[in-house]
Design a protein around this motif. Sequence first.
Motif, PDB file in Angstrom:
ATOM      1  N   THR A  63      53.675 -20.543 -42.743  1.00 22.96           N
ATOM      2  CA  THR A  63      54.104 -19.181 -43.069  1.00 22.96           C
ATOM      3  C   THR A  63      55.081 -19.205 -44.238  1.00 22.96           C
ATOM      4  O   THR A  63      55.038 -18.353 -45.127  1.00 22.96           O
ATOM      5  CB  THR A  63      54.731 -18.549 -41.809  1.00 22.96           C
ATOM      6  N   ASP A  64      55.931 -20.220 -44.257  1.00 25.25           N
ATOM      7  CA  ASP A  64      56.910 -20.388 -45.319  1.00 25.25           C
ATOM      8  C   ASP A  64      56.234 -20.523 -46.698  1.00 25.25           C
ATOM      9  O   ASP A  64      56.700 -19.953 -47.689  1.00 25.25           O
ATOM     10  CB  ASP A  64      57.729 -21.647 -44.985  1.00 25.25           C
ATOM     11  N   GLU A  65      55.123 -21.255 -46.754  1.00 19.20           N
ATOM     12  CA  GLU A  65      54.421 -21.410 -48.043  1.00 19.20           C
ATOM     13  C   GLU A  65      53.914 -20.065 -48.542  1.00 19.20           C
ATOM     14  O   GLU A  65      53.985 -19.746 -49.725  1.00 19.20           O
ATOM     15  CB  GLU A  65      53.225 -22.365 -47.908  1.00 19.20           C
ATOM     16  N   PHE A  66      53.372 -19.268 -47.603  1.00 18.54           N
ATOM     17  CA  PHE A  66      52.899 -17.927 -47.982  1.00 18.54           C
ATOM     18  C   PHE A  66      54.064 -17.053 -48.443  1.00 18.54           C
ATOM     19  O   PHE A  66      53.982 -16.369 -49.470  1.00 18.54           O
ATOM     20  CB  PHE A  66      52.168 -17.282 -46.798  1.00 18.54           C
ATOM     21  N   GLU A  67      55.175 -17.100 -47.691  1.00 15.67           N
ATOM     22  CA  GLU A  67      56.331 -16.258 -48.033  1.00 15.67           C
ATOM     23  C   GLU A  67      56.886 -16.612 -49.407  1.00 15.67           C
ATOM     24  O   GLU A  67      57.255 -15.730 -50.184  1.00 15.67           O
ATOM     25  CB  GLU A  67      57.425 -16.433 -46.963  1.00 15.67           C
ATOM     26  N   LYS A  68      56.923 -17.901 -49.720  1.00 15.50           N
ATOM     27  CA  LYS A  68      57.454 -18.305 -51.029  1.00 15.50           C
ATOM     28  C   LYS A  68      56.575 -17.775 -52.154  1.00 15.50           C
ATOM     29  O   LYS A  68      57.055 -17.323 -53.183  1.00 15.50           O
ATOM     30  CB  LYS A  68      57.503 -19.829 -51.120  1.00 15.50           C
ATOM     31  N   LYS A  69      55.243 -17.861 -51.937  1.00 13.60           N
ATOM     32  CA  LYS A  69      54.341 -17.452 -53.019  1.00 13.60           C
ATOM     33  C   LYS A  69      54.370 -15.939 -53.235  1.00 13.60           C
ATOM     34  O   LYS A  69      54.453 -15.472 -54.376  1.00 13.60           O
ATOM     35  CB  LYS A  69      52.913 -17.920 -52.711  1.00 13.60           C
ATOM     36  N   ILE A  70      54.346 -15.168 -52.151  1.00 15.78           N
ATOM     37  CA  ILE A  70      54.345 -13.711 -52.332  1.00 15.78           C
ATOM     38  C   ILE A  70      55.693 -13.242 -52.900  1.00 15.78           C
ATOM     39  O   ILE A  70      55.745 -12.329 -53.728  1.00 15.78           O
ATOM     40  CB  ILE A  70      53.958 -12.954 -51.034  1.00 15.78           C
ATOM     41  N   ALA A  71      56.802 -13.884 -52.496  1.00 20.11           N
ATOM     42  CA  ALA A  71      58.115 -13.506 -53.045  1.00 20.11           C
ATOM     43  C   ALA A  71      58.126 -13.763 -54.550  1.00 20.11           C
ATOM     44  O   ALA A  71      58.620 -12.949 -55.341  1.00 20.11           O
ATOM     45  CB  ALA A  71      59.229 -14.288 -52.357  1.00 20.11           C
ATOM     46  N   MET A  72      57.561 -14.902 -54.959  1.00 23.15           N
ATOM     47  CA  MET A  72      57.489 -15.237 -56.379  1.00 23.15           C
ATOM     48  C   MET A  72      56.648 -14.207 -57.135  1.00 23.15           C
ATOM     49  O   MET A  72      57.034 -13.713 -58.194  1.00 23.15           O
ATOM     50  CB  MET A  72      56.876 -16.637 -56.520  1.00 23.15           C
ATOM     51  N   MET A  73      55.497 -13.858 -56.572  1.00 21.55           N
ATOM     52  CA  MET A  73      54.595 -12.926 -57.258  1.00 21.55           C
ATOM     53  C   MET A  73      55.194 -11.528 -57.381  1.00 21.55           C
ATOM     54  O   MET A  73      54.960 -10.829 -58.354  1.00 21.55           O
ATOM     55  CB  MET A  73      53.232 -12.882 -56.545  1.00 21.55           C
ATOM     56  N   GLU A  74      55.985 -11.108 -56.372  1.00 19.64           N
ATOM     57  CA  GLU A  74      56.635  -9.793 -56.453  1.00 19.64           C
ATOM     58  C   GLU A  74      57.909  -9.835 -57.304  1.00 19.64           C
ATOM     59  O   GLU A  74      58.456  -8.799 -57.644  1.00 19.64           O
ATOM     60  CB  GLU A  74      56.984  -9.262 -55.051  1.00 19.64           C
TER      61      GLU A  74
END
Length: 425
Positions: A63-74
Amino acid sequence: MSDNWKIETQAVQGGYQPKATEPRIPTICQSTTYKYDSADHVAKLFDLDLPDHMYTRISNPTTDEFEKKIAMMEGGVAALATSSGQAASALAILNICSAGQHVVSAGTLYGGTYSLFANTLPKLGVEVTFVDPEASAEEIKSHFRENTRCVFAETIGNPGLNVLDFEKFSAVARQMGVPLIIDNTFPTPVLCRPFEHGADIVIHSTTKYIDGHATSVGGVIIDGGRFDWTGGKFPELTEPDTSYHGLRYTEKFGPLAYIIKARVQYMRDLGTTPAPMNTFLFNHGLTTLPLRMDRHSTNTLALARYLEKHPKVSWVNYPGLESHPSYPRVQKYLPKGASGVLTFGIKGGREAGIKFMEATKVIALVVHVGDARSCVLHPASTTHRQLTEEQQIASGVTPDLIRLSVGIEHIDDLIADVEQALQAS
Ligand SMILES: *Cc1c(COP(=O)(O)O)cnc(C)c1O
């Protein structure tokens, strides 16, 4: 380095960077818990002195990997994944708003969010005032109270497809000293990044375009990290939390105060946690999101232009059309495309609408949006059937209205399918 990447590169490479011999893609960490060697280590975790994982209800490596990527993209500082889009909006608000407090929201909302705000939050003691998003700034401000804690709106309203006047809403929020929370589900960060237009918190139903393949229900909250919580209005962030030995979130975590509190307090206590399998799939979805949003938008614009000229169609609602009242805002806030949902009116009303929906072959009758596969819905005979015709019209559902969630198939096949279904209606 990765902060300077374009969003297409962030989508493919962001979040997970394997070292030599590690798996090429993030693995699914299907584990409830984590192993430690000392009491001291565990104590530090539970005092929030170390960022390691303690329990999958609160955090998980996949879940952490997903959260990092979406935070970066936003373009935000951190994210918290949730079990659904509904959980994301509920948590985003409850994190800063409790019984006796108040929310101002645009009235043009997804039905589930509307119900949460109109029925369930009031039962918890949180009142919500709905405002017309086209009202003047002065009029919107007149609905604020001493106890108003946030403003909520959708970038593109579902299902009305009105585009938000970010400039007006963010100015109102700033002047009233509260954060602007934006539901960015329809555009995704590929088409619009609300933090660049004054939003403070962004939420998504990841069930839609971010998954993109109709496999999993989920949501996410992203913190822009720029709102100043220390003005006195948000004691839950600035005053001691007794459930963590008197820790103060703003003092200990600075710009991460809001999102860490949402995780270690509300996610801990309410438990609307996503399964690692689902966040693995959302992470996969992000990888191709820029390609898909581009195709969704160009297909939908082409279909909207075709429908606009069709003799069996009385009106078309797609903000990407020059004729749409939101078009100037599309140019300003959504220059890469207006996403993949349109509505249109079919001549012959309700009966024709049902025939059309049952006649499409490529486009399937599915109560969903944001899938790679095209979907059609005639709300008056399906999702809104329980309402009287007057109630339907009041909620924006006319008897002739058809909603299309346009997928990423070839446009020629979609137009041919719509053409034969219009003939059959
Ligand atoms: C679907 C949707 C939601 C709710 O998300 P779920 O994942 O279904 O709980 C919230 N906002 C918008 C704009 C949506 O389309």
